[in-house]
Design an enzyme around this catalytic site. Structure first.
Site, mmCIF file in Angstrom:
data_model
loop_
_atom_site.group_PDB
_atom_site.id
_atom_site.type_symbol
_atom_site.label_atom_id
_atom_site.label_comp_id
_atom_site.label_asym_id
_atom_site.label_seq_id
_atom_site.Cartn_x
_atom_site.Cartn_y
_atom_site.Cartn_z
ATOM 1 N N ILE A 1 -4.078 -0.918 -7.097
ATOM 2 C CA ILE A 1 -3.181 -2.249 -6.996
ATOM 3 C C ILE A 1 -3.907 -3.328 -5.586
ATOM 4 C CG2 ILE A 1 -1.491 -2.859 -4.914
ATOM 5 C CD1 ILE A 1 0.054 0.205 -5.821
ATOM 6 N N LYS B 1 3.841 4.887 6.975
ATOM 7 C CA LYS B 1 4.170 3.280 6.289
ATOM 8 C C LYS B 1 5.735 2.419 6.996
ATOM 9 C CE LYS B 1 1.071 3.273 2.928
ATOM 10 N NZ LYS B 1 0.301 1.823 2.636
ATOM 11 N N ASP C 1 -15.030 1.277 5.949
ATOM 12 C CA ASP C 1 -14.011 2.614 6.009
ATOM 13 C C ASP C 1 -12.918 1.957 6.939
ATOM 14 O OD1 ASP C 1 -12.740 4.728 6.656
ATOM 15 O OD2 ASP C 1 -14.272 5.584 7.062
ATOM 16 N N VAL C 2 -11.948 1.623 6.987
ATOM 17 C CA VAL C 2 -10.895 0.967 7.473
ATOM 18 C C VAL C 2 -10.437 1.882 9.447
ATOM 19 C CG1 VAL C 2 -9.791 -0.718 6.366
ATOM 20 C CG2 VAL C 2 -8.987 1.659 6.420
ATOM 21 N N ASN D 1 -4.776 -3.037 2.003
ATOM 22 C CA ASN D 1 -4.125 -2.379 0.922
ATOM 23 C C ASN D 1 -4.432 -0.915 1.141
ATOM 24 O OD1 ASN D 1 -3.100 -1.829 -1.749
ATOM 25 N ND2 ASN D 1 -5.832 -1.711 -1.943
ATOM 26 N N TYR E 1 2.493 10.529 5.223
ATOM 27 C CA TYR E 1 2.710 9.300 4.421
ATOM 28 C C TYR E 1 3.896 7.893 5.466
ATOM 29 C CZ TYR E 1 2.290 5.937 0.563
ATOM 30 O OH TYR E 1 2.479 5.036 0.555
HETATM 31 P P1 NDP Z 1 -6.005 3.619 -4.943
HETATM 32 O O1 NDP Z 1 -5.999 5.333 -4.464
HETATM 33 O O2 NDP Z 1 -6.031 3.501 -6.912
HETATM 34 O O3 NDP Z 1 -6.789 2.416 -4.026
HETATM 35 C C1 NDP Z 1 -6.522 2.410 -2.643
HETATM 36 C C2 NDP Z 1 -8.635 2.539 -2.308
HETATM 37 O O4 NDP Z 1 -8.343 2.472 -0.938
HETATM 38 C C3 NDP Z 1 -9.485 3.001 -3.143
HETATM 39 O O5 NDP Z 1 -10.360 2.682 -3.596
HETATM 40 C C4 NDP Z 1 -9.973 3.745 -1.713
HETATM 41 O O6 NDP Z 1 -11.007 4.229 -2.267
HETATM 42 C C5 NDP Z 1 -9.500 3.048 -0.874
HETATM 43 N N1 NDP Z 1 -10.024 3.425 0.254
HETATM 44 C C6 NDP Z 1 -9.050 5.054 0.949
HETATM 45 N N2 NDP Z 1 -9.389 5.179 2.605
HETATM 46 C C7 NDP Z 1 -9.758 4.039 2.252
HETATM 47 C C8 NDP Z 1 -10.961 3.576 4.150
HETATM 48 N N3 NDP Z 1 -10.257 4.780 4.926
HETATM 49 N N4 NDP Z 1 -11.303 3.006 3.868
HETATM 50 C C9 NDP Z 1 -11.637 1.579 3.040
HETATM 51 N N5 NDP Z 1 -10.821 2.053 1.910
HETATM 52 C C10 NDP Z 1 -10.297 2.867 1.530
HETATM 53 O O7 NDP Z 1 -4.309 3.433 -4.401
HETATM 54 P P2 NDP Z 1 -3.235 3.085 -4.609
HETATM 55 O O8 NDP Z 1 -3.701 1.440 -5.776
HETATM 56 O O9 NDP Z 1 -1.688 3.611 -5.308
HETATM 57 O O10 NDP Z 1 -2.631 2.406 -3.596
HETATM 58 C C11 NDP Z 1 -2.865 0.629 -2.412
HETATM 59 C C12 NDP Z 1 -1.685 0.812 -1.617
HETATM 60 O O11 NDP Z 1 0.083 1.053 -2.256
HETATM 61 C C13 NDP Z 1 -1.681 1.912 -0.845
HETATM 62 O O12 NDP Z 1 -2.160 1.617 0.719
HETATM 63 C C14 NDP Z 1 -0.709 2.976 -0.766
HETATM 64 O O13 NDP Z 1 -0.393 3.610 0.018
HETATM 65 C C15 NDP Z 1 0.584 1.859 -1.987
HETATM 66 N N6 NDP Z 1 1.025 1.990 -2.238
HETATM 67 C C16 NDP Z 1 0.730 2.923 -3.358
HETATM 68 C C17 NDP Z 1 2.164 3.053 -4.059
HETATM 69 C C18 NDP Z 1 1.908 3.675 -5.857
HETATM 70 O O14 NDP Z 1 2.658 3.976 -6.409
HETATM 71 N N7 NDP Z 1 0.840 3.577 -6.230
HETATM 72 C C19 NDP Z 1 3.541 3.059 -4.159
HETATM 73 C C20 NDP Z 1 3.460 2.692 -2.927
HETATM 74 C C21 NDP Z 1 3.112 2.139 -2.068
HETATM 75 P P3 NDP Z 1 -11.503 6.050 -2.406
HETATM 76 O O15 NDP Z 1 -9.770 5.902 -3.826
HETATM 77 O O16 NDP Z 1 -12.608 6.107 -3.158
HETATM 78 O O17 NDP Z 1 -10.870 7.159 -1.468
#
Ligand code: NDP
Length: 257
Positions: free
Chosen positions: A22, A166, A67-68, A94, A162
């Site tokens: 996303i 949220k 890293d957030v 995000n 989770y």
């Molecule tokens: P992804 O795992 O595809 O993308 C999330 C990204 O955030 C990854 O690149 C991940 O890296 C990165 N990330 C994880 N931890 C950290 C950190 N500590 N600091 C910086 N970056 C970090 O997830 P989605 O695209 O599916 O989700 C994006 C957002 O949308 C999230 O907040 C999720 O909760 C929310 N969401 C998603 C839904 C879904 O169905 N997909 C539904 C509702 C909400 P890495 O993978 O290398 O750890």
């Protein structure tokens, strides 16, 4: 006049966790609207892959390793971003993790703290670091990615940590909107349903899970990345200039039932 309100020419934006999924969709949407966009991800390789994908589409995107959950790193990236671009107009929080399918009674301290740390603490650290620059400029838009899980309890997968994180993101959004509303900084959130990402592809092989997800959705399908990115783009721009503290549910109707 109206189409101009959806453009971001001359503006700058940063998307956390923007290397894939996303977040990368949001990067593309903001870049297409004219913003100078940066990906901030804790995984440098993922961030660079995202940047390369954007380059192929004609968008020149910056990369920051961030890293957030690391406040020092978040503050450094905020400083470096503003030093480079002179301003931060749009922040999309995000980055998030789920670690679902763990019943509450078996959740370890590490599991609970990790999910809360990334999803809720990380969102706040970024709002604080970038928000300080926005407040000084008396201008800015923050969009937090929440979830419908902040309103409902998903089924059948257990994920109390989770859902709680949220719900926290949603109320943080409202709290910051109230504090910063008169000072030029808008803070909104998007609450997506299940999105058809590689991460969720397993559901096609799990009939019970699939039936619960899709059967519970009036529109009868998962969402697409661009259906979230388009709402983020709207909230980031002047088309949403009267909106702050809103949590926009984008769920194909899931929370209706
Ligand atoms: P992804 O795992 O595809 O993308 C999330 C990204 O955030 C990854 O690149 C991940 O890296 C990165 N990330 C994880 N931890 C950290 C950190 N500590 N600091 C910086 N970056 C970090 O997830 P989605 O695209 O599916 O989700 C994006 C957002 O949308 C999230 O907040 C999720 O909760 C929310 N969401 C998603 C839904 C879904 O169905 N997909 C539904 C509702 C909400 P890495 O993978 O290398 O750890």
């Amino acid at each position: 006049m109206y189409m101009e309100m959806f453009k971001l020419g001359g503006q700058t934006a940063l998307v956390t966790g923007g290397g894939q999924g996303i977040g990368l969709g949001c990067v593309e949407a903001l870049a297409e609207a004219g913003a100078r966009v940066a990906i901030a991800d804790h995984n440098q390789g993922v961030a660079e892959t995202g940047r390369d994908a954007m380059k192929k589409k004609g968008y020149d995107v910056d990369v920051f390793k961030m890293d957030v959950t690391n406040t020092a790193e978040v503050n450094q990236v905020a400083d470096a971003f503003v030093k480079k671009h002179g301003r931060i107009d749009v922040l999309v929080n995000n980055a998030g993790i789920a670690r679902s399918m763990t019943p509450a009674e078996t959740v370890t301290d590490e599991h609970w703290l990790n999910v809360l740390d990334v999803n809720l603490n990380g969102t706040f650290w970024c709002c604080r670091a970038f928000g300080n620059y926005m407040l000084k400029a008396k201008s800015g838009a923050i969009v937090n990615i929440g979830s419908m899980s902040g309103f409902i309890v998903n089924k059948p997968q257990e994920q109390a940590f989770y859902n709680a994180s949220k719900a926290g993101v949603h109320h943080l959004t409202k709290s910051l909107a109230a504090e910063w509303g008169a000072r030029g900084v808008r803070v909104n959130a998007v609450a997506p349903t299940y999105i058809d990402t590689p991460l969720n592809a397993f559901v096609y092989d799990d009939k019970k899970m699939y039936d619960a997800w899709i059967g519970g959705t009036p529109m009868g399908r998962m969402g697409k990345i661009e259906e979230i990115a388009s709402v983020v783009l709207f909230l980031a721009g002047q088309g949403a200039s009267l909106m702050t503290g809103s949590v926009v549910v984008v769920d194909g109707g899931y929370t209706c039932w």
